[in-house]
Design a protein around this motif. Structure first.
Motif, PDB file in Angstrom:
ATOM      1  N   ALA A  16      93.588 -62.278  52.553  1.00  0.00           N
ATOM      2  CA  ALA A  16      93.992 -63.543  53.163  1.00  0.00           C
ATOM      3  C   ALA A  16      94.352 -63.363  54.631  1.00  0.00           C
ATOM      4  O   ALA A  16      94.808 -62.303  55.054  1.00  0.00           O
ATOM      5  CB  ALA A  16      95.193 -64.097  52.407  1.00  0.00           C
ATOM      6  N   GLN A  17      94.158 -64.433  55.374  1.00  0.00           N
ATOM      7  CA  GLN A  17      94.458 -64.402  56.803  1.00  0.00           C
ATOM      8  C   GLN A  17      95.974 -64.503  57.057  1.00  0.00           C
ATOM      9  O   GLN A  17      96.505 -63.907  57.976  1.00  0.00           O
ATOM     10  CB  GLN A  17      93.761 -65.593  57.468  1.00  0.00           C
ATOM     11  CG  GLN A  17      93.819 -65.530  58.965  1.00  0.00           C
ATOM     12  CD  GLN A  17      92.860 -66.504  59.600  1.00  0.00           C
ATOM     13  OE1 GLN A  17      91.854 -66.890  59.001  1.00  0.00           O
ATOM     14  NE2 GLN A  17      93.165 -66.919  60.797  1.00  0.00           N
ATOM     15  N   ASP A  18      96.646 -65.270  56.176  1.00  0.00           N
ATOM     16  CA  ASP A  18      98.086 -65.503  56.395  1.00  0.00           C
ATOM     17  C   ASP A  18      98.930 -64.487  55.625  1.00  0.00           C
ATOM     18  O   ASP A  18      99.953 -64.830  55.051  1.00  0.00           O
ATOM     19  CB  ASP A  18      98.443 -66.927  55.971  1.00  0.00           C
ATOM     20  CG  ASP A  18      98.096 -67.190  54.509  1.00  0.00           C
ATOM     21  OD1 ASP A  18      97.388 -66.335  53.913  1.00  0.00           O
ATOM     22  OD2 ASP A  18      98.519 -68.212  53.948  1.00  0.00           O
ATOM     23  N   LYS A  57      95.101 -57.611  66.204  1.00  0.00           N
ATOM     24  CA  LYS A  57      96.051 -57.804  67.314  1.00  0.00           C
ATOM     25  C   LYS A  57      97.123 -58.843  66.974  1.00  0.00           C
ATOM     26  O   LYS A  57      98.314 -58.572  67.077  1.00  0.00           O
ATOM     27  CB  LYS A  57      95.312 -58.267  68.588  1.00  0.00           C
ATOM     28  CG  LYS A  57      94.245 -57.323  69.080  1.00  0.00           C
ATOM     29  CD  LYS A  57      93.552 -57.853  70.302  1.00  0.00           C
ATOM     30  CE  LYS A  57      92.718 -59.088  70.094  1.00  0.00           C
ATOM     31  NZ  LYS A  57      91.566 -58.940  69.207  1.00  0.00           N
ATOM     32  N   SER A  58      96.679 -60.041  66.564  1.00  0.00           N
ATOM     33  CA  SER A  58      97.651 -61.132  66.346  1.00  0.00           C
ATOM     34  C   SER A  58      98.590 -60.801  65.191  1.00  0.00           C
ATOM     35  O   SER A  58      99.792 -61.083  65.247  1.00  0.00           O
ATOM     36  CB  SER A  58      96.931 -62.453  66.046  1.00  0.00           C
ATOM     37  OG  SER A  58      96.038 -62.753  67.073  1.00  0.00           O
ATOM     38  N   THR A  59      98.041 -60.169  64.147  1.00  0.00           N
ATOM     39  CA  THR A  59      98.874 -59.828  62.998  1.00  0.00           C
ATOM     40  C   THR A  59      99.902 -58.771  63.395  1.00  0.00           C
ATOM     41  O   THR A  59     101.070 -58.845  63.016  1.00  0.00           O
ATOM     42  CB  THR A  59      97.988 -59.314  61.837  1.00  0.00           C
ATOM     43  OG1 THR A  59      96.930 -60.244  61.652  1.00  0.00           O
ATOM     44  CG2 THR A  59      98.769 -59.175  60.555  1.00  0.00           C
ATOM     45  N   LEU A 232      88.877 -55.350  61.049  1.00  0.00           N
ATOM     46  CA  LEU A 232      89.462 -55.867  59.807  1.00  0.00           C
ATOM     47  C   LEU A 232      88.887 -57.204  59.343  1.00  0.00           C
ATOM     48  O   LEU A 232      88.612 -57.377  58.158  1.00  0.00           O
ATOM     49  CB  LEU A 232      90.981 -55.998  59.961  1.00  0.00           C
ATOM     50  CG  LEU A 232      91.686 -54.744  60.486  1.00  0.00           C
ATOM     51  CD1 LEU A 232      93.168 -54.999  60.644  1.00  0.00           C
ATOM     52  CD2 LEU A 232      91.448 -53.580  59.543  1.00  0.00           C
ATOM     53  N   ARG A 233      88.746 -58.155  60.262  1.00  0.00           N
ATOM     54  CA  ARG A 233      88.287 -59.468  59.785  1.00  0.00           C
ATOM     55  C   ARG A 233      86.889 -59.370  59.193  1.00  0.00           C
ATOM     56  O   ARG A 233      86.573 -59.976  58.186  1.00  0.00           O
ATOM     57  CB  ARG A 233      88.324 -60.523  60.880  1.00  0.00           C
ATOM     58  CG  ARG A 233      88.070 -61.898  60.276  1.00  0.00           C
ATOM     59  CD  ARG A 233      88.284 -63.094  61.161  1.00  0.00           C
ATOM     60  NE  ARG A 233      89.548 -63.105  61.823  1.00  0.00           N
ATOM     61  CZ  ARG A 233      89.691 -62.891  63.136  1.00  0.00           C
ATOM     62  NH1 ARG A 233      88.639 -62.658  63.880  1.00  0.00           N
ATOM     63  NH2 ARG A 233      90.874 -62.929  63.688  1.00  0.00           N
ATOM     64  N   ARG A 234      86.045 -58.559  59.848  1.00  0.00           N
ATOM     65  CA  ARG A 234      84.680 -58.391  59.329  1.00  0.00           C
ATOM     66  C   ARG A 234      84.703 -57.625  57.997  1.00  0.00           C
ATOM     67  O   ARG A 234      83.957 -57.945  57.073  1.00  0.00           O
ATOM     68  CB  ARG A 234      83.830 -57.671  60.373  1.00  0.00           C
ATOM     69  CG  ARG A 234      82.356 -57.776  60.079  1.00  0.00           C
ATOM     70  CD  ARG A 234      81.507 -57.261  61.212  1.00  0.00           C
ATOM     71  NE  ARG A 234      80.179 -56.949  60.692  1.00  0.00           N
ATOM     72  CZ  ARG A 234      79.198 -57.813  60.589  1.00  0.00           C
ATOM     73  NH1 ARG A 234      79.351 -59.043  60.988  1.00  0.00           N
ATOM     74  NH2 ARG A 234      78.022 -57.462  60.084  1.00  0.00           N
ATOM     75  N   ALA A 235      85.589 -56.654  57.903  1.00  0.00           N
ATOM     76  CA  ALA A 235      85.712 -55.909  56.641  1.00  0.00           C
ATOM     77  C   ALA A 235      86.181 -56.856  55.536  1.00  0.00           C
ATOM     78  O   ALA A 235      85.684 -56.796  54.402  1.00  0.00           O
ATOM     79  CB  ALA A 235      86.700 -54.757  56.810  1.00  0.00           C
ATOM     80  N   ASN A 236      87.117 -57.758  55.869  1.00  0.00           N
ATOM     81  CA  ASN A 236      87.581 -58.739  54.878  1.00  0.00           C
ATOM     82  C   ASN A 236      86.403 -59.570  54.366  1.00  0.00           C
ATOM     83  O   ASN A 236      86.242 -59.772  53.157  1.00  0.00           O
ATOM     84  CB  ASN A 236      88.575 -59.730  55.507  1.00  0.00           C
ATOM     85  CG  ASN A 236      89.919 -59.102  55.820  1.00  0.00           C
ATOM     86  OD1 ASN A 236      90.170 -57.962  55.476  1.00  0.00           O
ATOM     87  ND2 ASN A 236      90.789 -59.854  56.471  1.00  0.00           N
ATOM     88  N   ALA A 237      85.588 -60.048  55.301  1.00  0.00           N
ATOM     89  CA  ALA A 237      84.463 -60.920  54.927  1.00  0.00           C
ATOM     90  C   ALA A 237      83.463 -60.156  54.064  1.00  0.00           C
ATOM     91  O   ALA A 237      82.944 -60.677  53.068  1.00  0.00           O
ATOM     92  CB  ALA A 237      83.788 -61.465  56.183  1.00  0.00           C
TER      93      ALA A 237
HETATM   94  N1  LIG Z   1      98.401 -54.692  59.007  1.00  0.00           N
HETATM   95  C1  LIG Z   1      97.555 -55.425  58.295  1.00  0.00           C
HETATM   96  N2  LIG Z   1      97.553 -55.345  56.942  1.00  0.00           N
HETATM   97  C2  LIG Z   1      96.692 -56.054  56.190  1.00  0.00           C
HETATM   98  N3  LIG Z   1      95.795 -56.914  56.714  1.00  0.00           N
HETATM   99  C3  LIG Z   1      95.746 -57.047  58.058  1.00  0.00           C
HETATM  100  C4  LIG Z   1      96.622 -56.321  58.912  1.00  0.00           C
HETATM  101  N4  LIG Z   1      96.342 -56.662  60.193  1.00  0.00           N
HETATM  102  C5  LIG Z   1      95.343 -57.556  60.131  1.00  0.00           C
HETATM  103  N5  LIG Z   1      94.978 -57.789  58.857  1.00  0.00           N
HETATM  104  C6  LIG Z   1      93.885 -58.663  58.385  1.00  0.00           C
HETATM  105  O1  LIG Z   1      92.889 -58.716  59.382  1.00  0.00           O
HETATM  106  C7  LIG Z   1      92.631 -60.054  59.775  1.00  0.00           C
HETATM  107  C8  LIG Z   1      92.329 -60.095  61.253  1.00  0.00           C
HETATM  108  O2  LIG Z   1      93.486 -59.752  61.987  1.00  0.00           O
HETATM  109  P1  LIG Z   1      93.942 -60.517  63.309  1.00  0.00           P
HETATM  110  O3  LIG Z   1      93.692 -61.981  63.206  1.00  0.00           O
HETATM  111  O4  LIG Z   1      95.315 -60.060  63.593  1.00  0.00           O
HETATM  112  O5  LIG Z   1      92.941 -59.884  64.372  1.00  0.00           O
HETATM  113  P2  LIG Z   1      92.800 -60.190  65.920  1.00  0.00           P
HETATM  114  O6  LIG Z   1      92.536 -58.881  66.583  1.00  0.00           O
HETATM  115  O7  LIG Z   1      93.967 -60.969  66.389  1.00  0.00           O
HETATM  116  O8  LIG Z   1      91.491 -61.090  65.957  1.00  0.00           O
HETATM  117  P3  LIG Z   1      90.970 -62.038  67.156  1.00  0.00           P
HETATM  118  O9  LIG Z   1      90.349 -61.106  68.160  1.00  0.00           O
HETATM  119  O10 LIG Z   1      89.935 -62.930  66.538  1.00  0.00           O
HETATM  120  O11 LIG Z   1      92.143 -62.788  67.694  1.00  0.00           O
HETATM  121  C9  LIG Z   1      93.888 -60.831  59.356  1.00  0.00           C
HETATM  122  O12 LIG Z   1      93.576 -62.159  59.080  1.00  0.00           O
HETATM  123  C10 LIG Z   1      94.360 -60.086  58.118  1.00  0.00           C
HETATM  124  O13 LIG Z   1      93.665 -60.547  56.969  1.00  0.00           O
END
Ligand SMILES: Nc1ncnc2c1ncn2[C@@H]1O[C@H](COP(=O)(O)OP(=O)(O)OP(=O)(O)O)[C@@H](O)[C@H]1O
Ligand SMILES: [Mg+2]
Length: 269
Positions: A16-18, A57-59, A232-237
């Motif tokens: 999940a994203q959240d 990054k955002s997480t 990570l997001r691509r791995a999730n998908a």
């Molecule tokens: N520490 C973590 N543990 C588990 N899942 C994580 C973790 N960090 C990130 N994720 C997963 O990876 C996804 C992508 O992370 P995130 O949105 O933080 O990336 P981002 O680098 O901010 O992406 P963007 O460049 O699009 O802003 C999250 O939605 C979450 O599912």
């Protein structure tokens, strides 16, 4: 689409994203990011976080912010876009739960500066966190510096944390951003996961969604790692898509072939 959630017995949506802070997987870069974040906050300076799309990054920023106690810190989160300085300032004002009618940069700057001083007077520290900062226009970087310095530049009151894609650095190195860039005391780059961490990451997501059994073969994890570059997001998908493919074939083990099928569904495959 086949209901893989029921098929594999998940109690909630996996990957999940959240994801909750307490459920986060300890990514290798997360503690280094936290150190730099807290150092910049302590010195009321600036820190920069870069990383590819979906690298976490955002997480990780969310994780770092969770370490600041709300009674001592006032986090001002904004998401940059390609809009004007005034638009960025309006976001800052909104984050401070106020509205503003003024239309000139000078007036809005004055209002924000007095709000920042009010926060400081309550013995709280304002922390400006700018996500997607690579999207901001160059003039935004020049103006942010003006916002956060007081008493003829001698008193930094508000730390600023920037997060964004790699070319954020180029914007910070541009000559008009230099005053702000000179306040940077730490920078960190979120790398794609190595294979060993990808195994841990996938298993962790399965576990927090209620499945402890091994669902992915080693080859499937390898295919997801290669297909995502560790992002990570691509791995999730890919992981989600692989499970859909496996459930459709009523296979209890997700294989590399399922991961390859999943990859054909993604736009940049
Ligand atoms: N520490 C973590 N543990 C588990 N899942 C994580 C973790 N960090 C990130 N994720 C997963 O990876 C996804 C992508 O992370 P995130 O949105 O933080 O990336 P981002 O680098 O901010 O992406 P963007 O460049 O699009 O802003 C999250 O939605 C979450 O599912
Ligand atoms: Mg993000």
């Amino acid at each position: 689409m086949t209901n893989y959630k029921n098929y594999f017995g998940f109690s909630k949506e996996p990957f999940a994203q959240d994801i909750r802070i307490e459920d986060l997987y300890p990514l290798p870069g997360m503690e280094a990011l936290l150190d730099r974040f807290l150092f910049a906050v302590k010195l009321s300076a600036a820190a920069v976080i870069t990383g590819d799309v979906g690298s976490g990054k955002s997480t990780s920023l969310r994780y770092a912010c969770s370490k600041l106690h709300p009674s001592e810190f006032k986090i001002i989160p904004v998401i940059a876009n390609s809009g004007t300085v005034l638009e960025m300032y309006r976001q800052i004002v909104l984050s401070l739960a106020t509205e503003i009618k003024a239309n000139s940069i000078t007036k809005v700057t004055k209002v924000i500066r007095s709000l920042i001083l009010e926060i400081a007077a309550r013995k709280e520290k304002p922390v400006l966190v700018i996500d997607e900062a690579h999207l901001a226009r160059l003039e935004v970087f020049a103006q942010i510096h003006v916002l956060s310095q007081f008493e003829f530049d001698s008193k930094p009151v508000m730390p600023v944390i920037f997060s964004g894609q790699r070319h954020l650095i180029d914007k910070l190195l541009y000559h008009t951003s230099r005053p702000l860039a000179s306040r940077v005391v730490g920078k960190t780059h979120m790398e794609g996961l190595k294979l060993k961490d990808m195994t841990g990451y996938i298993n962790h997501h399965l576990e927090i969604a209620g499945v402890k059994d091994r669902l992915f073969s080693d080859e499937a994890v390898l295919a997801i790692h290669q297909g995502s570059g560790g992002l990570l997001r691509r791995a999730n998908a890919l992981a989600r898509g692989s499970m859909v493919a496996a459930a459709k074939e009523e296979c209890s083990l997700v294989t590399a072939e399922h991961a390859r099928l999943a990859a054909t569904e993604l736009l940049d495959s």
